[in-house]
Design a protein around this motif. Structure first.
Motif, PDB file in Angstrom:
ATOM      1  N   MET A  27      27.628  62.590  52.411  1.00 50.00           N
ATOM      2  CA  MET A  27      27.929  63.652  53.346  1.00 50.00           C
ATOM      3  C   MET A  27      29.328  64.209  53.119  1.00 50.00           C
ATOM      4  O   MET A  27      29.803  64.981  53.906  1.00 50.00           O
ATOM      5  N   ASN A  28      29.999  63.818  52.056  1.00 48.84           N
ATOM      6  CA  ASN A  28      31.340  64.338  51.791  1.00 48.84           C
ATOM      7  C   ASN A  28      31.310  65.689  51.102  1.00 48.84           C
ATOM      8  O   ASN A  28      32.315  66.352  51.010  1.00 48.84           O
ATOM      9  N   ASN A  29      30.169  66.092  50.597  1.00 47.96           N
ATOM     10  CA  ASN A  29      30.037  67.355  49.896  1.00 47.96           C
ATOM     11  C   ASN A  29      29.842  68.475  50.926  1.00 47.96           C
ATOM     12  O   ASN A  29      28.847  68.475  51.647  1.00 47.96           O
ATOM     13  N   PRO A  30      30.776  69.452  51.007  1.00 49.82           N
ATOM     14  CA  PRO A  30      30.653  70.528  52.001  1.00 49.82           C
ATOM     15  C   PRO A  30      29.344  71.308  51.885  1.00 49.82           C
ATOM     16  O   PRO A  30      28.810  71.752  52.883  1.00 49.82           O
ATOM     17  N   LEU A  31      28.818  71.452  50.666  1.00 47.74           N
ATOM     18  CA  LEU A  31      27.542  72.143  50.507  1.00 47.74           C
ATOM     19  C   LEU A  31      26.427  71.391  51.212  1.00 47.74           C
ATOM     20  O   LEU A  31      25.587  71.993  51.859  1.00 47.74           O
ATOM     21  N   ASP A  32      26.410  70.070  51.117  1.00 45.76           N
ATOM     22  CA  ASP A  32      25.405  69.279  51.818  1.00 45.76           C
ATOM     23  C   ASP A  32      25.547  69.435  53.329  1.00 45.76           C
ATOM     24  O   ASP A  32      24.555  69.525  54.036  1.00 45.76           O
ATOM     25  N   VAL A  33      26.767  69.427  53.804  1.00 44.43           N
ATOM     26  CA  VAL A  33      27.011  69.587  55.233  1.00 44.43           C
ATOM     27  C   VAL A  33      26.525  70.958  55.697  1.00 44.43           C
ATOM     28  O   VAL A  33      25.861  71.083  56.720  1.00 44.43           O
ATOM     29  N   LYS A  34      26.821  71.991  54.947  1.00 40.87           N
ATOM     30  CA  LYS A  34      26.374  73.340  55.314  1.00 40.87           C
ATOM     31  C   LYS A  34      24.852  73.425  55.331  1.00 40.87           C
ATOM     32  O   LYS A  34      24.268  73.958  56.269  1.00 40.87           O
ATOM     33  N   LEU A  35      24.222  72.902  54.305  1.00 39.74           N
ATOM     34  CA  LEU A  35      22.763  72.932  54.241  1.00 39.74           C
ATOM     35  C   LEU A  35      22.172  72.170  55.425  1.00 39.74           C
ATOM     36  O   LEU A  35      21.246  72.644  56.082  1.00 39.74           O
ATOM     37  N   TYR A  63      31.484  70.515  60.185  1.00 38.73           N
ATOM     38  CA  TYR A  63      32.532  69.670  59.647  1.00 38.73           C
ATOM     39  C   TYR A  63      32.166  68.203  59.820  1.00 38.73           C
ATOM     40  O   TYR A  63      31.426  67.824  60.724  1.00 38.73           O
ATOM     41  N   VAL A  64      32.702  67.384  58.914  1.00 43.23           N
ATOM     42  CA  VAL A  64      32.504  65.945  58.958  1.00 43.23           C
ATOM     43  C   VAL A  64      33.592  65.353  59.848  1.00 43.23           C
ATOM     44  O   VAL A  64      34.776  65.588  59.630  1.00 43.23           O
ATOM     45  N   LEU A  65      33.179  64.601  60.861  1.00 42.66           N
ATOM     46  CA  LEU A  65      34.118  63.937  61.754  1.00 42.66           C
ATOM     47  C   LEU A  65      34.412  62.512  61.287  1.00 42.66           C
ATOM     48  O   LEU A  65      35.536  62.045  61.357  1.00 42.66           O
ATOM     49  N   LEU A  66      33.370  61.839  60.860  1.00 43.64           N
ATOM     50  CA  LEU A  66      33.413  60.480  60.328  1.00 43.64           C
ATOM     51  C   LEU A  66      32.287  60.399  59.301  1.00 43.64           C
ATOM     52  O   LEU A  66      31.413  61.278  59.288  1.00 43.64           O
ATOM     53  N   PRO A  67      32.250  59.363  58.492  1.00 45.84           N
ATOM     54  CA  PRO A  67      31.089  59.251  57.599  1.00 45.84           C
ATOM     55  C   PRO A  67      29.787  59.312  58.410  1.00 45.84           C
ATOM     56  O   PRO A  67      29.637  58.612  59.421  1.00 45.84           O
ATOM     57  N   ILE A 104      28.897  70.460  64.836  1.00 35.10           N
ATOM     58  CA  ILE A 104      28.349  71.801  64.618  1.00 35.10           C
ATOM     59  C   ILE A 104      28.612  72.625  65.871  1.00 35.10           C
ATOM     60  O   ILE A 104      28.104  72.311  66.951  1.00 35.10           O
ATOM     61  N   ARG A 105      29.414  73.665  65.724  1.00 42.10           N
ATOM     62  CA  ARG A 105      29.590  74.633  66.809  1.00 42.10           C
ATOM     63  C   ARG A 105      28.556  75.732  66.588  1.00 42.10           C
ATOM     64  O   ARG A 105      28.363  76.202  65.477  1.00 42.10           O
ATOM     65  N   TRP A 106      27.913  76.142  67.663  1.00 39.33           N
ATOM     66  CA  TRP A 106      26.852  77.133  67.569  1.00 39.33           C
ATOM     67  C   TRP A 106      27.009  78.177  68.671  1.00 39.33           C
ATOM     68  O   TRP A 106      27.684  77.946  69.668  1.00 39.33           O
ATOM     69  N   SER A 107      26.375  79.298  68.425  1.00 38.60           N
ATOM     70  CA  SER A 107      26.360  80.386  69.410  1.00 38.60           C
ATOM     71  C   SER A 107      24.933  80.857  69.618  1.00 38.60           C
ATOM     72  O   SER A 107      24.122  80.841  68.690  1.00 38.60           O
ATOM     73  N   GLY A 154      26.499  82.750  74.625  1.00 39.21           N
ATOM     74  CA  GLY A 154      26.549  81.342  74.985  1.00 39.21           C
ATOM     75  C   GLY A 154      26.840  80.541  73.741  1.00 39.21           C
ATOM     76  O   GLY A 154      26.919  81.086  72.638  1.00 39.21           O
ATOM     77  N   GLY A 155      26.996  79.256  73.930  1.00 37.99           N
ATOM     78  CA  GLY A 155      27.239  78.422  72.771  1.00 37.99           C
ATOM     79  C   GLY A 155      27.567  77.008  73.157  1.00 37.99           C
ATOM     80  O   GLY A 155      27.490  76.624  74.325  1.00 37.99           O
ATOM     81  N   GLY A 156      27.929  76.229  72.149  1.00 37.62           N
ATOM     82  CA  GLY A 156      28.259  74.849  72.411  1.00 37.62           C
ATOM     83  C   GLY A 156      28.672  74.113  71.158  1.00 37.62           C
ATOM     84  O   GLY A 156      28.906  74.708  70.098  1.00 37.62           O
ATOM     85  N   LEU A 157      28.738  72.820  71.317  1.00 31.98           N
ATOM     86  CA  LEU A 157      29.123  71.913  70.243  1.00 31.98           C
ATOM     87  C   LEU A 157      28.150  70.756  70.240  1.00 31.98           C
ATOM     88  O   LEU A 157      27.874  70.169  71.294  1.00 31.98           O
ATOM     89  N   ASP A 158      27.604  70.440  69.076  1.00 32.76           N
ATOM     90  CA  ASP A 158      26.758  69.265  68.926  1.00 32.76           C
ATOM     91  C   ASP A 158      27.463  68.288  68.000  1.00 32.76           C
ATOM     92  O   ASP A 158      27.967  68.678  66.933  1.00 32.76           O
ATOM     93  N   ILE A 159      27.508  67.039  68.429  1.00 34.04           N
ATOM     94  CA  ILE A 159      28.044  65.955  67.610  1.00 34.04           C
ATOM     95  C   ILE A 159      26.831  65.166  67.133  1.00 34.04           C
ATOM     96  O   ILE A 159      26.104  64.568  67.948  1.00 34.04           O
ATOM     97  N   LEU A 160      26.595  65.200  65.835  1.00 33.35           N
ATOM     98  CA  LEU A 160      25.393  64.623  65.242  1.00 33.35           C
ATOM     99  C   LEU A 160      25.739  63.387  64.423  1.00 33.35           C
ATOM    100  O   LEU A 160      26.623  63.439  63.567  1.00 33.35           O
ATOM    101  N   ALA A 161      25.045  62.296  64.688  1.00 33.35           N
ATOM    102  CA  ALA A 161      25.199  61.079  63.889  1.00 33.35           C
ATOM    103  C   ALA A 161      23.919  60.864  63.101  1.00 33.35           C
ATOM    104  O   ALA A 161      22.813  60.883  63.657  1.00 33.35           O
TER     105      ALA A 161
END
Length: 144
Positions: free
Chosen positions: A1-9, A97-101, A106-109, A120-127
């Motif tokens: 998950m360190n690759n920004p392309l993977d995170v974006k996808l 963005y990666v917060l931890l491994p 993900i901020r969304w609108s 509207g919008g929000g923030l999701d913290i995904l593990a």
């Protein structure tokens, strides 16, 4: 998950589930993205739920759904309420963005399709689990 392309996808696929009009495709996307026992927690429920809890002298409960069937019902309901009419669409508000491994933010609108402006919008913290599937999603609505 360190690759920004993977995170974006990954983030794009996460947001896509909320906009998918085809129920079968939406369900398949959920089963691909989420662990079988994945859980979404709406951390700050709507005001009417908070008021009802307070009237009963209960603490404000987080709202939780767990498992593919419940997640599918949750995502489908959000789609029906906000996207199906054609008035709104969900979008990533910024690059994920990666917060931890294996933990993403993900901020969304929710964007008006007529004006292109966020309503509207929000923030999701995904593990993510070891297989790269969504294990927990803590959703904060209204976070700027």
């Amino acid at each position: 998950m360190n690759n920004p392309l993977d995170v974006k996808l990954w983030a794009d696929r996460y947001v896509a589930q909320w906009n998918e009009p085809d129920p079968d495709k939406r369900s398949a996307l959920i089963r691909t993205l989420w662990a079988a026992d994945g859980i979404q927690v709406l951390v700050d429920p709507p005001q009417e739920i908070r008021d009802a809890a307070a009237a009963l002298a209960f603490p404000v409960p987080p709202l939780e759904v767990r498992g593919h069937d419940a997640l599918n019902a949750r995502v489908t309901r959000a789609y029906e309420m906000f996207v199906a009419s054609g008035e709104h669409v969900f979008e990533a508000a910024e690059e994920a963005y990666v917060l931890l491994p294996n933990v993403l933010g993900i901020r969304w609108s929710m964007v008006s399709t007529s004006t292109g402006q966020p309503v509207g919008g929000g923030l999701d913290i995904l593990a993510l689990d070891g297989d790269g599937r969504l294990r927990t999603d803590h959703q904060f609505i209204g976070v700027s």
